[in-house]
Write an enzyme that holds these catalytic residues in place. Sequence first.
Site, PDB file in Angstrom:
ATOM      1  N   SER A 194       0.923  -0.998   0.106  1.00 53.79           N
ATOM      2  CA  SER A 194      -0.124   0.216  -0.205  1.00 53.79           C
ATOM      3  C   SER A 194       1.075   1.093  -0.065  1.00 53.79           C
ATOM      4  O   SER A 194       0.105   2.240  -0.144  1.00 53.79           O
ATOM      5  CB  SER A 194      -1.014   0.008   1.375  1.00 53.79           C
ATOM      6  OG  SER A 194      -0.159  -0.083   2.487  1.00 53.79           O
ATOM      7  N   LYS A 205      -6.396   4.064   8.689  1.00 50.47           N
ATOM      8  CA  LYS A 205      -5.487   4.778   8.138  1.00 50.47           C
ATOM      9  C   LYS A 205      -6.021   6.376   8.050  1.00 50.47           C
ATOM     10  O   LYS A 205      -5.191   7.101   8.325  1.00 50.47           O
ATOM     11  CB  LYS A 205      -5.250   4.444   6.524  1.00 50.47           C
ATOM     12  CG  LYS A 205      -4.319   3.041   6.382  1.00 50.47           C
ATOM     13  CD  LYS A 205      -4.188   2.698   5.345  1.00 50.47           C
ATOM     14  CE  LYS A 205      -3.477   1.296   5.170  1.00 50.47           C
ATOM     15  NZ  LYS A 205      -3.173   0.687   3.521  1.00 50.47           N
TER      16      LYS A 205
END
Length: 812
Positions: free
Chosen positions: A710, A753
């Site tokens: 990611s 996140k």
Amino acid sequence: MNPIKPLLDAGTPPAAATPTDSGREPEAPAPQHALPEDALVIVPVRNMVLFPGMILPISIGRERSINAAQFAIKAERPVGILMQRNPEADRPTPDDLSAIGTVATLLRYVTTPDGSHHIICQGQQRFRVLGYLDGFDFTVARVERIADDAAVQDREIEARYVQLKARALEVLKLLPTVPEEMIQAVQDVESPGMLADLVAGYIDIKPAEKQELLEEVDLRARLDRVIDLLAHRIEVLNLSRDIDQRTKASIGQREREFLLREQLKEIKKKLGEDGGDNAAELAELRTAIDEAGMPEEVAKQANKELKRLERMSDSSAEYSMVRTYLDWLLEIPWKPPEPDAIDVAQARQVLDDDHFGLEQVKKRILEFLAVRKLKPGGHGPILCLVGPPGVGKTSLGQSIARALGRKFARVSLGGVHDEAEIRGHRRTYIGALPGNIIQALKKAGTRGCVMMLDEIDKLGSGVHGDPSAALLEVLDPQQNNSFRDNYLGVPYDLSQVIFVATANLLDTIPGPLRDRMEVLHLAGYTQEEKREIAKRYLVQRQREETGLTPAQFTLTDDALVAIIGHYTREAGVRNLERQIGAVCRHVAVRIAEGKVQAQTIDAADLGDILGQWKFQNEVALRTGMAGVATGLAWTPVGGDILFIEASRTPGSGRLILTGQLGEVMKESAQAALTLVKSRVSVLRLDAGAFEKVDVHIHVPAGAVPKDGPSAGVAMFIALASLFMDRPVRSQVAMTGEISLRGLVMPVGGIKEKVLAALAAGISTVMLPARNRKDLEDVPEQARAQLEFIFLEDVEQALAGAIDMALAQAPTT
């Protein structure tokens, strides 16, 4: 109750009349008129039905009913017995009375010494009410008499008649005491209609059902309904007789055993082997086994061990082992638990009182409780609460128990690496004990508890077996009704236990075990949620822990915000509570020393209490130069920000990676460099700029292992910023996997996140476009404070992160 009641002798007054009509209410008598030929005097009755051919006593107490009976006796006219639909009405209206009743002849009118009135009636035929007449001091109705079609004969009616008579006689034979006259009366009835009315009148059914039979004019349908009722009654009587016989046999067996035991005691006493106190102790054990409510198989095993104990000397080593085993069997709850009194509204209130936020998790728990209320015997799912430390997983299990009104039991599985910890040790080992599941049930004292399997992701395995494999049976609703502990050696029903598991990570839970549970994810809290949790729960709890009162200690909102932002950085609130506890202890010391009577702590006071700030906003400091980008990462304890630093030095075109990166992250860095080289025209770079330089990518916090795809977008932006010599916007953080075609691929952990970006002071978050749906899990309050840029390709990432208009990126 007997389905057939004995007939009453018409010539004998009733000793105690049936209380079917009571409550005397005087009223002025109305003028009398001659009754028309088609009119009938009506006597309303409660909760009884008179069938044609029946003789029944009726108690009457209302003024109008007494007038009606007396008029009928004097005028030698029949009466109509009509059941009230509404038994509560003392002055029944036409709407309160049934439409069909029975014409009856008054055989006798009796007035007892206490002033009560009774009539003895014999039913003649059915009638239907056409209308009611006024002007009488009793109820009068115009009626239509219904002719009995008992004379109508065909093969079907004859067959039903034969079957009904056979079943009626079968019922009489099943009853313990039935007069011979009753059996003879049933045998002598030759009319199908009369037989149906006779059986319907004396069978033990509700008055409303009898009224339905009375209103059934069609003979064939009436016979069918009465036959069905008798079939049901025969089945009930057969079952009752079987139960009675089994009960008598059981009592007889117990009496024989008691007699033999008493004889054995006398023999032992004569031989001097009565055992003294030991015999009394064994007798107590036998009584306890009988009263424990054990299943038949378990009780048989317990009595077998008790007989072994009786033959042993209490000084032998095996005696104590058998005695301990029996004690465990007796201390474990065997009786079925009380049904749950689930109130969904109250459960919602309990969850809201105990926890702030976590709306999706609360919703799923309420659904779980609602389904259990509607289907108590169903096999509900095993809930597994997964999330970072300190977000309230264990306390959610306690709230479920409080909402259900059940006991709460906790089994800690962290570090368990022996299968015997779950299934227990065999009794052949010294010091053997049941497993943790059985021990927790003993402590709870009921099979209907909420059992928390804490830290299920930290189970180990070794030479003593795999405890996660032993949990497969425990957490399978189709199998755990016969769970077998190695120590007990008998099946134990765990189906009434509500299991709730907790974990920080799903990856370490074996696949088959994870498949048996429904996973509920608990992400971290936003800054605002932490502040509310601290105000509602943490400050008050720590104040009570340190013995302070609200008047002695106050923590301002600014101080809470400072503690959350500068002294803690976590997904949960565990460290936040520790810091609040440190502040409370500081004030407690000052009050105990007599320096202050009360104190209010503000943000400016925290430096002297907690020291210098432990966390600062590093985003602006680290991203002020070209080659540095802010990425977003997921960790087992929540989300975090990740800085990607890129640098170039003279060299031969090598790529250097540092920061303890995993294999997947290294591949993402190589893909990012290749992608930058393929975009030299878009980035307005010299194609030869890469040949004579070495590119070094470093991810700080080198002591922490990092892996995953990611960070691909962040690495691409860092490299593009380096070679373009343009800094990345300091308030932008990004996540996403990249492909060699420049596409931005979706990633996981979006909620964690985004919350980490908000906590770090980020204002803009760039996400893969295909992760747009995951924003629904992010709290609305957090989404409102951030700007989101959704990326389809890396050109949109460049436009959003670096001050250049290469592409137009969609924003929300």
